[in-house]
Design a protein around this motif. Structure first.
Motif, PDB file in Angstrom:
ATOM      1  N   VAL A 263       0.834  -1.204   0.000  1.00 61.34           N
ATOM      2  CA  VAL A 263       0.000   0.000   0.000  1.00 61.34           C
ATOM      3  C   VAL A 263       0.874   1.261   0.000  1.00 61.34           C
ATOM      4  O   VAL A 263       0.442   2.336  -0.447  1.00 61.34           O
ATOM      5  N   ARG A 267      -0.011   4.786  -1.725  1.00 62.46           N
ATOM      6  CA  ARG A 267      -0.431   5.961  -0.934  1.00 62.46           C
ATOM      7  C   ARG A 267       0.361   7.194  -1.348  1.00 62.46           C
ATOM      8  O   ARG A 267      -0.189   8.305  -1.399  1.00 62.46           O
ATOM      9  N   LEU A 270      -1.329   8.479  -4.309  1.00 67.10           N
ATOM     10  CA  LEU A 270      -2.604   9.118  -3.952  1.00 67.10           C
ATOM     11  C   LEU A 270      -2.374  10.493  -3.337  1.00 67.10           C
ATOM     12  O   LEU A 270      -3.103  11.446  -3.619  1.00 67.10           O
ATOM     13  N   THR A 282      -9.993   4.395  -7.661  1.00 65.58           N
ATOM     14  CA  THR A 282     -10.467   3.391  -6.713  1.00 65.58           C
ATOM     15  C   THR A 282      -9.251   2.701  -6.128  1.00 65.58           C
ATOM     16  O   THR A 282      -8.351   2.295  -6.866  1.00 65.58           O
ATOM     17  N   LEU A 283      -9.211   2.598  -4.808  1.00 60.74           N
ATOM     18  CA  LEU A 283      -8.107   1.907  -4.138  1.00 60.74           C
ATOM     19  C   LEU A 283      -8.667   0.692  -3.417  1.00 60.74           C
ATOM     20  O   LEU A 283      -9.500   0.820  -2.528  1.00 60.74           O
ATOM     21  N   HIS A 296      -5.313   1.690   7.638  1.00 58.33           N
ATOM     22  CA  HIS A 296      -6.722   1.983   7.401  1.00 58.33           C
ATOM     23  C   HIS A 296      -7.088   3.437   7.730  1.00 58.33           C
ATOM     24  O   HIS A 296      -7.733   4.122   6.923  1.00 58.33           O
ATOM     25  N   LEU A 299      -5.817   6.017   5.259  1.00 55.45           N
ATOM     26  CA  LEU A 299      -6.484   5.917   3.952  1.00 55.45           C
ATOM     27  C   LEU A 299      -7.912   6.457   4.022  1.00 55.45           C
ATOM     28  O   LEU A 299      -8.390   7.089   3.081  1.00 55.45           O
ATOM     29  N   ALA A 303      -9.303   9.462   1.749  1.00 56.52           N
ATOM     30  CA  ALA A 303     -10.514   9.320   0.934  1.00 56.52           C
ATOM     31  C   ALA A 303     -11.532  10.419   1.254  1.00 56.52           C
ATOM     32  O   ALA A 303     -12.336  10.795   0.403  1.00 56.52           O
ATOM     33  N   LEU A 320     -11.697   9.810  -4.453  1.00 55.00           N
ATOM     34  CA  LEU A 320     -11.077   8.526  -4.113  1.00 55.00           C
ATOM     35  C   LEU A 320     -12.084   7.603  -3.444  1.00 55.00           C
ATOM     36  O   LEU A 320     -12.670   7.940  -2.413  1.00 55.00           O
ATOM     37  N   ARG A 321     -12.246   6.443  -4.050  1.00 54.23           N
ATOM     38  CA  ARG A 321     -13.102   5.421  -3.441  1.00 54.23           C
ATOM     39  C   ARG A 321     -12.179   4.387  -2.811  1.00 54.23           C
ATOM     40  O   ARG A 321     -11.411   3.720  -3.529  1.00 54.23           O
ATOM     41  N   TYR A 322     -12.214   4.310  -1.494  1.00 55.67           N
ATOM     42  CA  TYR A 322     -11.309   3.396  -0.776  1.00 55.67           C
ATOM     43  C   TYR A 322     -12.084   2.143  -0.391  1.00 55.67           C
ATOM     44  O   TYR A 322     -13.096   2.220   0.298  1.00 55.67           O
ATOM     45  N   PRO A 324     -11.477  -1.321   1.432  1.00 53.96           N
ATOM     46  CA  PRO A 324     -10.713  -2.362   2.120  1.00 53.96           C
ATOM     47  C   PRO A 324     -11.439  -3.695   1.972  1.00 53.96           C
ATOM     48  O   PRO A 324     -12.674  -3.726   1.970  1.00 53.96           O
TER      49      PRO A 324
END
Ligand code: HEM
Length: 404
Positions: A263, A267, A270, A282-283, A296, A299, A303, A320-322, A324
């Motif tokens: 990640v 990051r 991003l 999208t991540l 988390h 991020l 987002a 940004l669409r995060y 997990p």
């Protein structure tokens, strides 16, 4: 120069695998014992890097532009290697070292090619080697005015996020220019070996870097368990071109897929996007369990942010669409499944550029899943921080390449 002859003769060496690497280094250390202190004490896992790269470069000698850029950079980066004299004073890499390496290379080739090693083949190899060595020496000389041989980076923060993951913040003594997505060879001076780490942040005005490290071998375990604020690491020249090319087509959406500490470079990318005008992204970050999502909070914050150059934008759609996703989560109400499967399920737009970063196993599986689902290979940007562009002669341990 007979390039075909260079190639078939190199294949003889490559086919011999680690035996050829051992032969090469044994010859080098007999010709020039003083080079021994330049290399790690335990060469079991690294011993093929130099030789494999040499073979790759020389057998691609006709691909001159790409080769020149690569060798120039490699030469600049080789300034971080030095030996020790009998009084333990550093001896920097110089022209004579290249002569010795050339002699060891020719001797190794002669032994492995056998009766087909002719004077004209020897002359071709000598000329090709000299060409590459000169490029590397020029790269080293040119960079002397611009960069130090290596950066000294003081550890200013150690945050242990899990028993096997830590986040380190370091402050280099000089500004270190890197592109988000690149990696830097990193050394704990007492361990001597170098491993690659990717900054998890876009370049900052104060020059500090954040590294995410998971304990997977001697070097990374040392960083996770032992490193303390105030210690100094060494950093080499930033390298890597695949992920840092993420902006090659800014009109396309991005799909970023990460596993573990993979990640980190994503990051950094991003953050750079966030400092600009953003871009639909999208991540997907995968882990076995929620505990694996060690970044988390950072991020989620990213987002929720608005791109700096878009602060007055009226659109409510987040840039940004995060997402997990975990493989096993009893008390988890998010996505469940491997990162690749989740990315496919939530539907990557067909025109997205896809960046993948994680362990070699995760990366291989993700690329295979995406390819099987029709994602075009030229849409995939995958960094292999393992010099796998060269035909490796030996397999490496988990920590021998990149620790993220
Ligand atoms: C054309 C000549 C050469 C080429 C193509 C070459 C290539 C490489 C490459 C690709 C690596 C791996 C870098 C990394 O993973 O970070 C490497 C490592 C290294 N090279 Fe070179 N090299 C050359 C000449 C030399 C010379 C002349 C010396 C000095 C005797 C030298 C000493 C080293 C050392 C000490 C390492 C680190 C090894 C390790 O830690 O495993 N190289 N070289």
């Amino acid at each position: 120069m007979d390039v075909a002859a260079l190639r078939w003769s190199w294949n003889r060496v490559a086919a011999a695998g680690p035996r050829a690497a051992r032969h090469f280094y044994a010859t080098l250390f007999v010709i020039a014992p003083e080079t021994r202190t330049m290399f790690p004490t335990n060469m079991q896992y690294q011993e093929d890097k130099l030789l494999a790269a040499l073979g790759h470069i020389i057998t691609n000698i006709d691909n001159s532009d790409a080769l020149a850029a690569f060798a120039h950079h490699l030469g600049a980066d080789h300034r971080r290697f030095y030996g020790l004299d009998v009084e333990e004073r550093p001896v920097p890499l110089a022209e004579r070292h290249y002569i010795w390496v050339g002699q060891a290379l020719l001797a190794t080739l002669a032994d492995f090619v056998g009766s087909e090693w002719t004077p004209s083949l020897r002359a071709d190899w000598a000329a090709a080697y000299e060409f590459v060595a000169k490029l590397m020496l020029t790269g080293a000389a040119d960079s002397e005015q611009l960069t130090p041989p290596f950066w000294q980076a003081e550890v200013i923060g150690v945050e242990r996020r899990r028993s096997d993951v830590c986040v380190l913040t370091v402050r280099p003594n000089y500004l270190c220019n890197y592109l988000p997505g690149q990696s830097l060879p990193t050394q704990v001076p007492t361990l001597r070996t170098w491993r690659y780490l990717s900054p998890a942040n876009a370049p900052r005005p104060d020059g500090t870097l954040e590294f995410h490290v998971r304990a997977a071998g001697r070097f990374s375990t040392h960083l996770v368990r032992r490193i303390a604020v105030g210690e100094v690491l060494r950093l080499g020249h930033p390298t890597g071109t695949a992920l840092s090319a993420y902006n090659r087509a800014p009109h396309r959406p991005l799909l970023l897929i990460a596993g573990g500490t993979g990640v980190a470079p994503l990051r950094a990318i991003l953050e750079e996007l966030q400092q600009g005008s953003g871009r639909p992204t999208t991540l997907v970050v995968g882990g076995k369990s929620p505990d694996d999502l060690y970044d988390h909070q950072a991020l989620l914050k990213l987002a929720a942010s608005t791109p700096a150059m878009n602060a007055t934008a009226s659109s409510s759609a987040p840039w940004l669409r995060y997402v997990p996703t975990v493989e096993i989560g009893w008390d988890w109400d998010g996505e469940v499944g491997r990162a690749a499967d989740t990315a496919l399920r939530i539907g990557p737009s067909k025109d997205a550029d896809v960046l993948v970063c994680g362990s070699p196993t995760m990366t291989r599986a993700t690329v295979a899943a995406l390819s099987a689902n029709g994602i075009d290979s030229d849409r995939l940007l995958v960094e292999r921080f393992d010099h796998s562009v060269y035909p490796l002669l030996a397999s490496a341990d988990t920590d021998s390449q990149k620790t993220t």
